[in-house]
Write a protein that holds these residues in place. Sequence first.
Motif, PDB file in Angstrom:
ATOM      1  N   GLU A 116       0.833   8.629  -3.234  1.00 26.74           N
ATOM      2  CA  GLU A 116       0.018   9.397  -4.175  1.00 26.74           C
ATOM      3  C   GLU A 116      -1.016  10.247  -3.446  1.00 26.74           C
ATOM      4  N   PHE A 117      -1.508   9.772  -2.310  1.00 25.19           N
ATOM      5  CA  PHE A 117      -2.531  10.499  -1.564  1.00 25.19           C
ATOM      6  C   PHE A 117      -1.952  11.532  -0.602  1.00 25.19           C
ATOM      7  N   SER A 118      -0.664  11.529  -0.409  1.00 24.82           N
ATOM      8  CA  SER A 118      -0.081  12.442   0.579  1.00 24.82           C
ATOM      9  C   SER A 118      -0.314  13.922   0.232  1.00 24.82           C
ATOM     10  N   PRO A 119      -0.247  14.361  -1.035  1.00 19.36           N
ATOM     11  CA  PRO A 119      -0.559  15.774  -1.309  1.00 19.36           C
ATOM     12  C   PRO A 119      -2.016  16.134  -0.966  1.00 19.36           C
ATOM     13  N   ILE A 120      -2.898  15.204  -1.219  1.00 19.85           N
ATOM     14  CA  ILE A 120      -4.309  15.447  -0.887  1.00 19.85           C
ATOM     15  C   ILE A 120      -4.474  15.580   0.618  1.00 19.85           C
TER      16      ILE A 120
ATOM     17  N   LEU B 280       0.804  -1.216   0.000  1.00 20.04           N
ATOM     18  CA  LEU B 280       0.000   0.000   0.000  1.00 20.04           C
ATOM     19  C   LEU B 280       0.841   1.272   0.000  1.00 20.04           C
ATOM     20  N   LYS B 281       2.096   1.148   0.305  1.00 20.92           N
ATOM     21  CA  LYS B 281       2.960   2.325   0.434  1.00 20.92           C
ATOM     22  C   LYS B 281       2.969   3.216  -0.811  1.00 20.92           C
ATOM     23  N   PRO B 282       3.100   2.680  -2.027  1.00 28.44           N
ATOM     24  CA  PRO B 282       3.076   3.556  -3.202  1.00 28.44           C
ATOM     25  C   PRO B 282       1.756   4.320  -3.347  1.00 28.44           C
ATOM     26  N   MET B 283       0.660   3.662  -3.042  1.00 28.44           N
ATOM     27  CA  MET B 283      -0.633   4.326  -3.140  1.00 28.44           C
ATOM     28  C   MET B 283      -0.747   5.451  -2.104  1.00 28.44           C
TER      29      MET B 283
END
Length: 64
Positions: A52-56, A46-49
């Motif tokens: 991707e959500f960290s900026p949100i 799940l780490k790559p996903m």
Amino acid sequence: MFGTRKKEDPSKKEESDKSEPQEGNEANYFTLMEQIDDIMVSLENLKPMLKEFSPIMDYIKKKI
């Protein structure tokens, strides 16, 4: 509300505690370690996903 509570006879509880096999603790430990390993593998997948959500998430934190 859900009916009367039945009290357990303390002498019966002691008997059931003595009849439990001691080897069961080792099997539970092994199963627990396997489950922790599965969780760690899932988190790595799940780490790559999550990256991707960290900026949100950062944007939401700023708004709150």
